[in-house]
Motif scaffolding. Structure first.
Motif, PDB file in Angstrom:
ATOM      1  N   GLY A  28       3.715 -10.988   3.587  1.00  0.00           N
ATOM      2  CA  GLY A  28       2.717 -10.483   2.650  1.00  0.00           C
ATOM      3  C   GLY A  28       2.689 -11.198   1.322  1.00  0.00           C
ATOM      4  O   GLY A  28       1.674 -11.152   0.613  1.00  0.00           O
ATOM      5  N   LYS A  50       0.242 -14.244   1.374  1.00  0.00           N
ATOM      6  CA  LYS A  50      -1.134 -13.739   1.366  1.00  0.00           C
ATOM      7  C   LYS A  50      -1.538 -13.341  -0.043  1.00  0.00           C
ATOM      8  O   LYS A  50      -2.642 -13.652  -0.504  1.00  0.00           O
ATOM      9  CB  LYS A  50      -1.247 -12.541   2.302  1.00  0.00           C
ATOM     10  N   LYS A  51      -0.623 -12.665  -0.748  1.00  0.00           N
ATOM     11  CA  LYS A  51      -0.905 -12.266  -2.128  1.00  0.00           C
ATOM     12  C   LYS A  51      -1.167 -13.487  -3.007  1.00  0.00           C
ATOM     13  O   LYS A  51      -2.097 -13.511  -3.808  1.00  0.00           O
ATOM     14  CB  LYS A  51       0.266 -11.462  -2.697  1.00  0.00           C
TER      15      LYS A  51
END
Length: 260
Positions: free
Chosen positions: A77, A80-81
């Motif tokens: 994640g 992606k951030k």
């Protein structure tokens, strides 16, 4: 945001120049990205600015993302951030309702090319190298590169550039439509300013709608695009500047637009 450490924004005669200054090669760290976004937001809300030029200080436009930040992005994640943060920055630039020119004064790689592709026009110095070398790190362009590049140069060429990861010359970039002009290295900013001076004499009421018509029209079929274009044309016919433009034509003088 707080004081800008890696960017400079100057404004004069309707032209804003945003200079990325993160020596030695202007790598695109998270902080640099946030400062760019902050500058673009300022330009958007400045009624005196008609056109924005982006360039780099020293011998690079932007040499790519700051790889030193990558180890902190390994948890699920986090990458992606990071990608969406940069993509948000590029989108602010892409959707800015004013013309933008990337004056590519040196190395333009990875995130730097992704940023340049979010601009309306790209002017490159003849010695500039452009590319998306992420594949050589086991990555791929993840902040819009896989989407914007094929829209500019076509699917086959885009995949080749991203699969191989090798940079191309400014002339090669011009031949495939990735840059609009190739100029001597020491004239890049000057040529960008020459174009910007012309654009600054135009009206934003029309410039912004040209940008919207092209960008949104590319997401539609031809009929939908033409209908959208007609709506924007109707809007521009309700502006003060269309009256000024017509009066200037009949009076054989240059128009003085007020961008309303």
């Amino acid at each position: 945001m707080s004081e800008r450490l890696f960017t400079r924004l100057t404004k004069e005669n309707g032209i804003a120049i945003l200079t990325i200054d993160n020596p030695p090669l202007n790598v695109l760290s998270e902080r640099v990205g946030l400062e760019i976004r902050d500058c673009v937001t300022e330009v958007e809300h400045d009624d005196e600015v008609v056109v924005l030029i982006l360039t780099g200080a020293g011998r690079a436009f932007i040499a790519g993302a700051d790889i030193k930040e990558f180890p902190t992005k390994m948890a699920r994640g986090e990458a992606k951030k990071m990608a969406l943060e940069h993509f948000h920055t590029y989108n602010r630039l892409d959707f800015l309702p004013k013309p933008t020119i990337a004056a590519l004064n040196g190395v333009t790689l990875g995130g730097g090319l992704e940023l340049a592709m979010a601009c309306d026009i790209r002017i490159a110095g003849e010695g500039v190298k452009l590319g998306l070398p992420e594949i050589k790190l086991g990555l791929f362009p993840g902040a819009g590169g896989t989407q914007r590049l094929p829209r500019l140069v076509g699917e086959g060429r885009a995949k080749e550039l991203m699969f191989m990861g090798d940079p191309i010359t400014a002339t090669e970039a011009w031949q495939i439509g990735l840059v609009n002009k190739v100029v001597p290295d020491d004239e890049v900013l000057e040529r960008a300013q020459e174009m910007a001076k012309v654009l600054a004499t135009r009206t934003l009421t029309a410039l912004s709608r040209i940008k919207k018509a092209v960008d949104k029209g590319l997401e539609m079929d031809l009929t939908g695009g033409v209908l959208y274009e007609a709506e924007l044309l109707d809007e521009v016919f309700q502006t003060e500047d269309i009256v000024e433009g017509c009066n200037a034509f009949f009076e054989k003088r240059e128009p003085i637009f007020k961008h309303r």
